[in-house]
Design an enzyme around this catalytic site. Structure first.
Site, short mmCIF file in Angstrom:
data_model
loop_
_atom_site.label_atom_id
_atom_site.label_comp_id
_atom_site.label_asym_id
_atom_site.label_seq_id
_atom_site.Cartn_x
_atom_site.Cartn_y
_atom_site.Cartn_z
NE ARG A 76 7.90 -6.53 -13.90
CZ ARG A 76 7.04 -7.45 -13.53
NH1 ARG A 76 5.86 -7.52 -14.05
NH2 ARG A 76 7.38 -8.32 -12.62
CG ASP A 90 0.31 -9.83 -10.87
OD1 ASP A 90 1.18 -10.18 -11.68
OD2 ASP A 90 0.57 -9.47 -9.70
O1 GSY Z 1 2.29 -8.50 -6.78
C1 GSY Z 1 2.41 -7.26 -7.29
C2 GSY Z 1 3.61 -6.50 -6.88
N1 GSY Z 1 3.70 -6.26 -5.44
C3 GSY Z 1 2.99 -5.38 -4.70
C4 GSY Z 1 1.96 -4.47 -5.00
O2 GSY Z 1 1.49 -4.32 -6.15
N2 GSY Z 1 1.48 -3.75 -3.93
C5 GSY Z 1 1.96 -3.88 -2.68
N3 GSY Z 1 1.44 -3.13 -1.72
N4 GSY Z 1 2.94 -4.74 -2.38
C6 GSY Z 1 3.45 -5.48 -3.38
N5 GSY Z 1 4.42 -6.41 -3.32
C7 GSY Z 1 4.55 -6.86 -4.57
S1 GSY Z 1 5.67 -8.08 -5.00
#
Ligand code: GSY
Length: 164
Positions: A76, A90
């Site tokens: 990551r 998450d």
């Molecule tokens: O919170 C997870 C990371 N994340 C994402 C995601 O997984 N998908 C989308 N579409 N937008 C995101 N912004 C974040 S930060």
């Protein structure tokens, strides 16, 4: 789970494999894969997102450690807050518990506002309710948000894990 760097599907498959290989975790369901517009920092690549249901004997905080181990193992990269990442795991819900620790809040604090979370989650279980407000996640206004597109239909955990 989400990925927006490199082979996004491969990262998600690897993450689900690693979760399932953990002796105390059993992956029970995997949603379809959705391609989603980035939320937060919008000037970045689109994500692939999925939701999974697991059965585990781990405490939530131990599960968080297992998720972080997998994130690190898959390399990551998160140099920028809200920025691109190889894979992100998450914890959204843990049974019907409410958890407030320094590094873990369950239900996940922003999940009800994020279509990229709600849509895969509802595919897995349309009856899920916020354990605090008792509101159905399927009735959250964010469910109507655009920017979440079905990218690959998934029929089961085995099929998902078999991919090259
Ligand atoms: O919170 C997870 C990371 N994340 C994402 C995601 O997984 N998908 C989308 N579409 N937008 C995101 N912004 C974040 S930060």
């Amino acid at each position: 789970m989400g990925s927006n760097i490199g082979n996004r599907l491969e990262h998600l498959v690897q993450a689900v494999r690693l979760l399932n290989e953990h002796p105390a975790i059993n992956v029970k369901k995997v949603s379809s894969v959705y391609e989603t517009e980035p939320v937060g920092l919008t000037e970045q690549a689109k994500f692939l997102n999925i939701a999974v249901v697991i059965e585990t004997s781990l405490k939530a905080i131990e599960l968080l450690s297992a998720c972080q181990f997998i994130e690190n193992k898959l390399g990551r990269m998160r140099k920028i807050r809200w920025g691109p990442r190889t894979v992100d795991l998450d914890i959204l819900l843990y049974n019907e518990e409410t958890i407030r620790l320094e590094n873990l809040i369950v239900p996940h604090i922003r999940m009800a506002e994020r279509a990229f979370v709600l849509i895969p989650l509802i595919e897995i279980n349309s009856e899920l309710k916020n354990p605090v407000t008792k509101k159905l996640y399927s009735e959250e206004p964010a469910m109507e948000d655009e920017g979440v597109v079905l990218w690959k239909k998934v029929e089961g955990v085995e099929e998902f894990l078999k991919q090259d």
